[in-house]
Design a protein around this motif. Structure first.
Motif, PDB file in Angstrom:
ATOM      1  N   ALA A 165       0.859  -1.183   0.000  1.00 15.38           N
ATOM      2  CA  ALA A 165       0.000   0.000   0.000  1.00 15.38           C
ATOM      3  C   ALA A 165       0.899   1.238   0.000  1.00 15.38           C
ATOM      4  O   ALA A 165       1.967   1.229   0.621  1.00 15.38           O
ATOM      5  CB  ALA A 165      -0.893  -0.002   1.234  1.00 15.38           C
ATOM      6  N   PRO A 166       0.516   2.305  -0.707  1.00 15.92           N
ATOM      7  CA  PRO A 166       1.359   3.503  -0.785  1.00 15.92           C
ATOM      8  C   PRO A 166       1.786   4.039   0.578  1.00 15.92           C
ATOM      9  O   PRO A 166       2.928   4.466   0.749  1.00 15.92           O
ATOM     10  CB  PRO A 166       0.467   4.505  -1.531  1.00 15.92           C
ATOM     11  CG  PRO A 166      -0.434   3.658  -2.361  1.00 15.92           C
ATOM     12  CD  PRO A 166      -0.704   2.438  -1.526  1.00 15.92           C
ATOM     13  N   THR A 167       0.867   4.007   1.543  1.00 19.77           N
ATOM     14  CA  THR A 167       1.215   4.520   2.872  1.00 19.77           C
ATOM     15  C   THR A 167       2.272   3.648   3.543  1.00 19.77           C
ATOM     16  O   THR A 167       3.176   4.158   4.209  1.00 19.77           O
ATOM     17  CB  THR A 167      -0.035   4.583   3.764  1.00 19.77           C
ATOM     18  OG1 THR A 167      -0.710   3.312   3.727  1.00 19.77           O
ATOM     19  CG2 THR A 167      -0.979   5.667   3.286  1.00 19.77           C
ATOM     20  N   CYS A 219      -5.782   8.787   3.406  1.00 25.09           N
ATOM     21  CA  CYS A 219      -5.239   8.944   2.051  1.00 25.09           C
ATOM     22  C   CYS A 219      -6.305   8.731   0.975  1.00 25.09           C
ATOM     23  O   CYS A 219      -5.981   8.495  -0.194  1.00 25.09           O
ATOM     24  CB  CYS A 219      -4.085   7.971   1.836  1.00 25.09           C
ATOM     25  SG  CYS A 219      -2.682   8.264   2.926  1.00 25.09           S
ATOM     26  N   ALA A 220      -7.569   8.813   1.365  1.00 31.73           N
ATOM     27  CA  ALA A 220      -8.663   8.616   0.409  1.00 31.73           C
ATOM     28  C   ALA A 220      -8.670   9.728  -0.640  1.00 31.73           C
ATOM     29  O   ALA A 220      -8.310  10.876  -0.361  1.00 31.73           O
ATOM     30  CB  ALA A 220      -9.997   8.585   1.150  1.00 31.73           C
ATOM     31  N   LYS A 221      -9.099   9.365  -1.858  1.00 33.10           N
ATOM     32  CA  LYS A 221      -9.157  10.315  -2.969  1.00 33.10           C
ATOM     33  C   LYS A 221     -10.610  10.527  -3.389  1.00 33.10           C
ATOM     34  O   LYS A 221     -11.435   9.617  -3.302  1.00 33.10           O
ATOM     35  CB  LYS A 221      -8.343   9.778  -4.154  1.00 33.10           C
ATOM     36  CG  LYS A 221      -6.874   9.533  -3.829  1.00 33.10           C
ATOM     37  CD  LYS A 221      -6.133   8.961  -5.033  1.00 33.10           C
ATOM     38  CE  LYS A 221      -4.666   8.709  -4.709  1.00 33.10           C
ATOM     39  NZ  LYS A 221      -3.927   8.159  -5.878  1.00 33.10           N
ATOM     40  N   TRP A 222     -10.887  11.723  -3.869  1.00 34.66           N
ATOM     41  CA  TRP A 222     -12.252  12.040  -4.284  1.00 34.66           C
ATOM     42  C   TRP A 222     -12.738  11.123  -5.400  1.00 34.66           C
ATOM     43  O   TRP A 222     -13.927  10.804  -5.490  1.00 34.66           O
ATOM     44  CB  TRP A 222     -12.342  13.505  -4.729  1.00 34.66           C
ATOM     45  CG  TRP A 222     -12.380  14.469  -3.584  1.00 34.66           C
ATOM     46  CD1 TRP A 222     -11.437  15.381  -3.231  1.00 34.66           C
ATOM     47  CD2 TRP A 222     -13.436  14.599  -2.622  1.00 34.66           C
ATOM     48  NE1 TRP A 222     -11.817  16.080  -2.109  1.00 34.66           N
ATOM     49  CE2 TRP A 222     -13.048  15.626  -1.715  1.00 34.66           C
ATOM     50  CE3 TRP A 222     -14.660  13.966  -2.423  1.00 34.66           C
ATOM     51  CZ2 TRP A 222     -13.847  16.013  -0.644  1.00 34.66           C
ATOM     52  CZ3 TRP A 222     -15.461  14.351  -1.355  1.00 34.66           C
ATOM     53  CH2 TRP A 222     -15.055  15.361  -0.479  1.00 34.66           C
ATOM     54  N   LEU A 263     -12.815   1.365  -2.326  1.00 36.97           N
ATOM     55  CA  LEU A 263     -11.406   1.391  -1.941  1.00 36.97           C
ATOM     56  C   LEU A 263     -10.603   0.532  -2.913  1.00 36.97           C
ATOM     57  O   LEU A 263     -10.821  -0.681  -3.000  1.00 36.97           O
ATOM     58  CB  LEU A 263     -11.240   0.858  -0.517  1.00 36.97           C
ATOM     59  CG  LEU A 263      -9.825   0.851   0.054  1.00 36.97           C
ATOM     60  CD1 LEU A 263      -9.315   2.278   0.242  1.00 36.97           C
ATOM     61  CD2 LEU A 263      -9.785   0.095   1.376  1.00 36.97           C
ATOM     62  N   PRO A 264      -9.667   1.118  -3.669  1.00 40.49           N
ATOM     63  CA  PRO A 264      -8.885   0.341  -4.640  1.00 40.49           C
ATOM     64  C   PRO A 264      -8.107  -0.787  -3.965  1.00 40.49           C
ATOM     65  O   PRO A 264      -7.672  -0.656  -2.817  1.00 40.49           O
ATOM     66  CB  PRO A 264      -7.929   1.384  -5.237  1.00 40.49           C
ATOM     67  CG  PRO A 264      -8.587   2.704  -4.985  1.00 40.49           C
ATOM     68  CD  PRO A 264      -9.306   2.549  -3.683  1.00 40.49           C
ATOM     69  N   ARG A 305      -5.630  -6.796   0.578  1.00 38.81           N
ATOM     70  CA  ARG A 305      -5.751  -6.991  -0.871  1.00 38.81           C
ATOM     71  C   ARG A 305      -5.298  -8.376  -1.330  1.00 38.81           C
ATOM     72  O   ARG A 305      -5.780  -8.886  -2.337  1.00 38.81           O
ATOM     73  CB  ARG A 305      -4.962  -5.918  -1.621  1.00 38.81           C
ATOM     74  CG  ARG A 305      -3.480  -5.918  -1.319  1.00 38.81           C
ATOM     75  CD  ARG A 305      -2.806  -4.661  -1.870  1.00 38.81           C
ATOM     76  NE  ARG A 305      -1.430  -4.561  -1.423  1.00 38.81           N
ATOM     77  CZ  ARG A 305      -1.080  -4.117  -0.225  1.00 38.81           C
ATOM     78  NH1 ARG A 305      -2.011  -3.754   0.633  1.00 38.81           N
ATOM     79  NH2 ARG A 305       0.186  -4.047   0.125  1.00 38.81           N
ATOM     80  N   LYS A 306      -4.356  -8.999  -0.588  1.00 38.68           N
ATOM     81  CA  LYS A 306      -3.868 -10.320  -0.982  1.00 38.68           C
ATOM     82  C   LYS A 306      -4.974 -11.368  -0.916  1.00 38.68           C
ATOM     83  O   LYS A 306      -4.885 -12.412  -1.562  1.00 38.68           O
ATOM     84  CB  LYS A 306      -2.700 -10.739  -0.086  1.00 38.68           C
ATOM     85  CG  LYS A 306      -1.447  -9.903  -0.273  1.00 38.68           C
ATOM     86  CD  LYS A 306      -0.334 -10.396   0.630  1.00 38.68           C
ATOM     87  CE  LYS A 306       0.927  -9.557   0.457  1.00 38.68           C
ATOM     88  NZ  LYS A 306       2.020 -10.005   1.354  1.00 38.68           N
ATOM     89  N   HIS A 307      -5.995 -11.096  -0.116  1.00 39.21           N
ATOM     90  CA  HIS A 307      -7.080 -12.059   0.064  1.00 39.21           C
ATOM     91  C   HIS A 307      -8.345 -11.620  -0.674  1.00 39.21           C
ATOM     92  O   HIS A 307      -9.405 -12.202  -0.469  1.00 39.21           O
ATOM     93  CB  HIS A 307      -7.386 -12.213   1.558  1.00 39.21           C
ATOM     94  CG  HIS A 307      -6.173 -12.470   2.397  1.00 39.21           C
ATOM     95  ND1 HIS A 307      -5.612 -13.719   2.517  1.00 39.21           N
ATOM     96  CD2 HIS A 307      -5.389 -11.630   3.129  1.00 39.21           C
ATOM     97  CE1 HIS A 307      -4.555 -13.650   3.304  1.00 39.21           C
ATOM     98  NE2 HIS A 307      -4.394 -12.395   3.687  1.00 39.21           N
ATOM     99  N   MET A 308      -8.217 -10.592  -1.519  1.00 39.72           N
ATOM    100  CA  MET A 308      -9.391 -10.040  -2.195  1.00 39.72           C
ATOM    101  C   MET A 308      -9.286 -10.216  -3.703  1.00 39.72           C
ATOM    102  O   MET A 308      -8.193 -10.227  -4.265  1.00 39.72           O
ATOM    103  CB  MET A 308      -9.537  -8.545  -1.853  1.00 39.72           C
ATOM    104  CG  MET A 308      -9.716  -8.270  -0.367  1.00 39.72           C
ATOM    105  SD  MET A 308      -9.491  -6.519   0.046  1.00 39.72           S
ATOM    106  CE  MET A 308     -10.841  -5.768  -0.859  1.00 39.72           C
TER     107      MET A 308
END
Length: 413
Positions: free
Chosen positions: A123-125, A255-258, A270-271, A278-281
């Protein structure tokens, strides 16, 4: 008359040697000599033979390499030639090659290469946090060392600095990231083994616990009333409210984006790349928006709608820092310490104790992965309708708590 193999040079002779139009040599004996260059440079060389062939190798520059050290090196190389038949010229090239390789394989260089690879999956963060952590806590201690020369004691040195200031959880995470860099180096054959052991008894183990959280709906109401009087920015205040309302992971909200929000359809998508699980999605997680959340987002859009992110700092287009959000919680609620992540614990407790919703739906709302591996494979339910009800119920509960009214039991449709 001096013997052929006697040491003939001394420091006074070397220092007194002046450059000439052409280079010349001063012999020390046993094949060691000093080459005087027209530019004034003085270079120690060793001349020997291997299998009947003459060999000449440069040892170093005077005075950086002293006469006594040059003689020691000369003796060692002659032994290698005589007893082990090692070519000193080839060995010198190997040493030079290894030095160049080490210079290109410092811990910092390898870590930066690893971070480039991990940028695709982290994740970017998280990626940014690792980068900042290495810059602030790791590179200064082991960054310039060739990774092949770093042992656990050297790694421990930078970890003990973090331990000394009490950052035990942070230290454990950093140790794991460092270990991953060594695993990466191992896969590239830069090292023969990972020097980081599974356990290090010199390091204090962090004992995890629950995130500090609100203890009652009455306290939640107090926080929300205090938030109205908050002297900080509207963006930060909005983040505090929406964190409590959404109960999602703090970094994912901060860090959410519009572009991720569809207010008309009341959903936040949520991307995958920003999701911790995300590994389980197989598809992005969706967060259902209550009426109150939509109103709060519309009000926020007046302030930051021109920006990529919902919550921006006043002097930057980047997301507001996690420190700013944590400080806001400390400012609006002073009865005891709470943290943003504690909002998830608080929501989960209230939702489960209400008895109104299935545990699976609550876990889906929180984006918790199924601990049962078999169930996780076969159960692909998203509980959308129930999650919509949960979102609206929770916002209503927060309103009631804020206004000090009696909590009215929620009835499912």
């Amino acid at each position: 008359m001096a013997k052929l193999n006697a040491d003939l040079l001394d420091d006074l002779t070397i220092k007194a040697a002046k450059p000439r139009e052409k280079e010349y040599t001063l012999r020390d004996g046993n094949g060691l000599f000093l080459l005087i260059h027209p530019n004034g440079g003085k270079y120690f060389h060793l001349r020997t033979t291997l299998h009947g062939k003459p060999k000449k190798v440069q040892l170093g520059t005077y005075p950086e390499l002293s006469l006594s050290v040059a003689r020691d090196q000369s003796r060692e190389k002659r032994k290698l030639v005589k007893h082990e038949h090692i070519d000193p010229v080839f060995e010198a090239k190997q040493v030079k090659h290894q030095k160049a390789k080490d210079a290109d394989s410092t811990f910092q260089k390898v870590a930066e290469d690893w971070l480039v690879i991990k940028e695709r999956t982290l994740a970017p963060t998280t990626h940014l946090k690792i980068k900042q952590t290495f810059n602030a806590n790791v590179y200064g201690v082991i960054g310039k060392h060739p990774i092949s020369e770093i042992d656990n004691q050297l790694v421990r040195k930078c970890l003990l600095i973090m331990q000394k200031r009490g950052a035990l959880e942070f230290m454990e995470k950093t140790r794991g990231w460092i270990k991953s860099v060594f695993d990466f180096a191992l896969s590239d054959r830069l090292i023969s083994e990972n020097p980081i052991p599974l356990k290090d008894e010199r390091l204090i183990k962090h004992v995890g616990g629950k995130f500090p959280h609100l203890e009652s709906m009455a306290d939640a109401g107090k926080l929300l009333r205090n938030l109205v009087e908050y002297a900080g920015s509207f963006e930060v205040a909005s983040c505090v409210y929406l964190q409590l309302s959404f109960a999602q992971r703090p970094s994912e909200l901060r860090c959410a984006k519009w572009a991720e929000f569809d207010l008309d359809n009341a959903v936040w998508t949520l991307p995958l790349e920003r999701s911790k699980t995300r590994k389980h999605m197989t598809k992005p997680h969706t967060i259902m928006l209550s009426k109150q959340a939509i109103e709060a987002l519309k009000a926020l859009k007046v302030y930051t709608g021109h920006s990529e992110y919902l919550f921006t700092g006043r002097l930057t287009s980047k997301p507001v820092s996690d420190k700013a959000i944590s400080n806001a919680y400390d400012a609006v609620f002073t009865d005891y310490h709470i943290v943003p992540h504690g909002c998830r614990h608080f929501f989960s407790t209230q939702a489960n104790e209400s008895g109104l919703f299935r545990k699976e739906a609550i876990d889906s709302f929180l984006q918790h992965k199924d601990k049962n591996a078999i169930s996780a494979i076969y159960n692909q339910a998203t509980y959308d309708n129930e999650r919509k009800q949960i979102a609206q119920w929770w916002s209503d509960q927060l309103d009631i708590a804020r206004d000090g009214a009696k909590v009215i039991p929620f009835k499912q449709a």
